[in-house]
Design an enzyme around this catalytic site. Sequence first.
Site, PDB file in Angstrom:
ATOM      1  N   CYS A   1       0.852  -1.188   0.000  1.00  0.00           N
ATOM      2  CA  CYS A   1       0.000   0.000   0.000  1.00  0.00           C
ATOM      3  C   CYS A   1       0.887   1.237   0.000  1.00  0.00           C
ATOM      4  O   CYS A   1       1.868   1.298   0.747  1.00  0.00           O
ATOM      5  CB  CYS A   1      -0.885  -0.010   1.245  1.00  0.00           C
ATOM      6  SG  CYS A   1      -1.959   1.428   1.404  1.00  0.00           S
TER       7      CYS A   1
ATOM      8  N   GLU B   1      -8.744  -0.578  -2.885  1.00  0.00           N
ATOM      9  CA  GLU B   1      -9.092   0.846  -3.033  1.00  0.00           C
ATOM     10  C   GLU B   1     -10.445   1.173  -2.416  1.00  0.00           C
ATOM     11  O   GLU B   1     -10.598   2.222  -1.783  1.00  0.00           O
ATOM     12  CB  GLU B   1      -9.038   1.262  -4.503  1.00  0.00           C
ATOM     13  CG  GLU B   1      -7.664   1.109  -5.152  1.00  0.00           C
ATOM     14  CD  GLU B   1      -6.514   1.724  -4.370  1.00  0.00           C
ATOM     15  OE1 GLU B   1      -6.707   2.763  -3.704  1.00  0.00           O
ATOM     16  OE2 GLU B   1      -5.405   1.151  -4.410  1.00  0.00           O
TER      17      GLU B   1
ATOM     18  N   HIS C   1     -10.018   1.540   1.255  1.00  0.00           N
ATOM     19  CA  HIS C   1      -9.548   2.882   1.630  1.00  0.00           C
ATOM     20  C   HIS C   1     -10.726   3.838   1.771  1.00  0.00           C
ATOM     21  O   HIS C   1     -10.810   4.603   2.740  1.00  0.00           O
ATOM     22  CB  HIS C   1      -8.610   3.450   0.554  1.00  0.00           C
ATOM     23  CG  HIS C   1      -7.189   3.045   0.700  1.00  0.00           C
ATOM     24  ND1 HIS C   1      -6.445   3.293   1.824  1.00  0.00           N
ATOM     25  CD2 HIS C   1      -6.353   2.423  -0.175  1.00  0.00           C
ATOM     26  CE1 HIS C   1      -5.219   2.838   1.656  1.00  0.00           C
ATOM     27  NE2 HIS C   1      -5.139   2.298   0.451  1.00  0.00           N
TER      28      HIS C   1
END
Length: 197
Positions: A106, A149, A152
Amino acid sequence: MAIAPIRIVGDPVLHTPTAPVQVAADGSLPANLNGLISTMYDTMDAAHGVGLAANQIGYGLRVFVYDCAEDCRQTARRRGVVINPILETSEIPETMPDPDTDNEGCLSVPGESFPIGRAQWARVTGLDADGNPVTTEGTGLFARMLQHETGHLDGFLYLDYLIGRHARSAKRAIKSRHWGVPGLSWMPGEVPDPFGP
């Protein structure tokens, strides 16, 4: 080219769910969104990433960009943006992840990688940069990226899903690097590639 600093684990923006991008009644998106998307692409490219969520550069909006192959052995890549993504996946394995095949990194945990179990298939639906409906799906690395993603954007880092010895290793790495506190970031292009040779 506009490159933004990438926030490091511990910054509150990474641990807070993002807000949906507001869509006007006529279907148009905010005027400043294209500038943010451009900065996200530039930052992801400079960092040699396969994906980047808006909150990784400090914007609490539900947007991510990607430039990712289906798997590590392919050179053909897919590139795009998804605004307000909704994720669907196949079943996530309940077994201990394999360190040889399930490693994940990441940009907000620069230079570290840990094994994590992910669904083999994933699909996101949302909007493209013009406000048109978009669906993208894939398997392998591409599916892993879609899950990473959208995680996140939900306020989670992949570290939050680690189990057993991998979770303990991640905690030690964060402590030894003095991460886990607000305000830390790194600037792609100004420091060596944290995942490079």
